[in-house]
Design a protein around this motif. Sequence first.
Motif, short mmCIF file in Angstrom:
data_model
loop_
_atom_site.label_atom_id
_atom_site.label_comp_id
_atom_site.label_asym_id
_atom_site.label_seq_id
_atom_site.Cartn_x
_atom_site.Cartn_y
_atom_site.Cartn_z
N SER A 73 0.80 -1.22 0.00
CA SER A 73 0.00 0.00 0.00
C SER A 73 0.84 1.28 0.00
N ASP A 74 2.15 1.17 -0.08
CA ASP A 74 3.02 2.35 -0.11
C ASP A 74 2.71 3.17 -1.37
N ALA A 75 2.44 4.45 -1.18
CA ALA A 75 2.02 5.30 -2.29
C ALA A 75 3.14 5.65 -3.26
N THR A 76 4.41 5.44 -2.87
CA THR A 76 5.50 5.85 -3.74
C THR A 76 6.45 4.72 -4.10
N SER A 77 6.02 3.47 -3.95
CA SER A 77 6.89 2.36 -4.31
C SER A 77 6.08 1.14 -4.71
N VAL A 111 -8.90 12.35 -15.66
CA VAL A 111 -9.65 11.94 -14.47
C VAL A 111 -9.29 10.49 -14.14
N GLY A 112 -9.13 10.21 -12.85
CA GLY A 112 -8.82 8.86 -12.40
C GLY A 112 -7.49 8.82 -11.66
N GLN A 113 -7.00 7.62 -11.43
CA GLN A 113 -5.70 7.43 -10.79
C GLN A 113 -4.66 7.48 -11.89
N GLN A 114 -3.83 8.51 -11.85
CA GLN A 114 -2.96 8.82 -12.98
C GLN A 114 -1.50 8.91 -12.58
N LYS A 115 -0.65 8.83 -13.56
CA LYS A 115 0.77 9.07 -13.31
C LYS A 115 0.92 10.53 -12.90
N ASN A 116 1.94 10.82 -12.12
CA ASN A 116 2.13 12.16 -11.59
C ASN A 116 2.13 13.19 -12.72
N LEU A 123 13.90 17.17 -5.79
CA LEU A 123 13.49 17.99 -4.65
C LEU A 123 12.03 17.80 -4.25
N TYR A 124 11.16 17.62 -5.25
CA TYR A 124 9.74 17.51 -4.93
C TYR A 124 9.04 16.67 -5.98
N TRP A 125 7.84 16.27 -5.69
CA TRP A 125 6.96 15.49 -6.55
C TRP A 125 7.58 14.15 -6.94
N GLU A 126 7.48 13.19 -6.06
CA GLU A 126 7.94 11.82 -6.29
C GLU A 126 7.36 11.29 -7.60
N SER A 127 8.21 10.71 -8.45
CA SER A 127 7.76 10.26 -9.78
C SER A 127 6.85 9.04 -9.71
N ASP A 128 6.93 8.23 -8.65
CA ASP A 128 6.07 7.06 -8.53
C ASP A 128 4.70 7.37 -7.94
N LEU A 129 4.47 8.58 -7.50
CA LEU A 129 3.19 8.97 -6.92
C LEU A 129 2.08 8.87 -7.96
N ARG A 130 0.94 8.29 -7.59
CA ARG A 130 -0.21 8.14 -8.49
C ARG A 130 -1.42 8.83 -7.87
N PRO A 131 -1.56 10.16 -8.05
CA PRO A 131 -2.70 10.85 -7.45
C PRO A 131 -4.02 10.44 -8.12
N THR A 132 -5.08 10.41 -7.33
CA THR A 132 -6.40 10.04 -7.82
C THR A 132 -7.31 11.26 -7.75
N GLY A 133 -7.83 11.67 -8.88
CA GLY A 133 -8.71 12.83 -8.91
C GLY A 133 -8.85 13.40 -10.30
N LEU A 134 -8.92 14.72 -10.37
CA LEU A 134 -9.13 15.45 -11.62
C LEU A 134 -7.95 16.38 -11.84
N ASN A 135 -7.45 16.40 -13.07
CA ASN A 135 -6.27 17.20 -13.41
C ASN A 135 -6.54 17.99 -14.69
N LEU A 136 -6.18 19.26 -14.68
CA LEU A 136 -6.30 20.12 -15.86
C LEU A 136 -4.91 20.62 -16.24
N HIS A 137 -4.59 20.57 -17.52
CA HIS A 137 -3.28 21.01 -17.98
C HIS A 137 -3.45 21.88 -19.22
N TYR A 138 -2.72 23.00 -19.24
CA TYR A 138 -2.70 23.89 -20.38
C TYR A 138 -1.25 24.07 -20.82
N GLY A 139 -0.96 23.86 -22.07
CA GLY A 139 0.38 24.09 -22.60
C GLY A 139 0.80 22.99 -23.54
#
Length: 188
Positions: A73-77, A111-116, A123-139
């Motif tokens: 259940s480790d969120a980053t490994s 939307v969903g459980q996604q790659k970071n 320094l920040y934002w672990e690459s293995d983290l899989r946040p679950t929710g809604l993401n908006l990106h512009y660019g």
Amino acid sequence: AAAGSPIKLANKAIDQIKIKGDLRVRYEYRDRKKYGEDDDSTNRWRSRVRLGGVWKNKIENWEIGLGLASGGSDATSTNYTWSKNEIFETSDLRLDYAYAKHKMDIFTITVGQQKNPFQKSWLYWESDLRPTGLNLHYGDKTSPFATTGGYATRYFKDDGSNTAMMYAGQLGWNSKIAGMKLLVAASG
């Protein structure tokens, strides 16, 4: 079949599915002896198994991803330590990511459980983290960009009254200068 493959595709959408996976086994030893304290050295075997796929519907600009990974259940490994708690115990196979992404020009919603989704460094934002929710990106790949999202981080009670949420945003700029990639980003 034209490339010499023995498999003939019945549907053009099927050739837009990419499946990948990997297996890694390693021995790990960490020497953490501290003067005047108990020996905290680690000696263990670890493995990781991942299998997933992404279907990209190029005509309608949709992407659907689904992946499984070993570990707990480790969120980053997704590493599994052999027989950590029990003799000859087996690893869990868990959902690593499951998301739907839609792109409209240079605007993307996921939307969903996604790659970071954030630009990251050590320094920040672990690459293995899989946040679950809604993401908006512009660019685009070489332009100013903005990423924002809301993610469920922890569920405490059965009635749902104590769901902890994380809201995050990032502004930045991707560019190429004299053949070198330049990335500047700030998060909050």
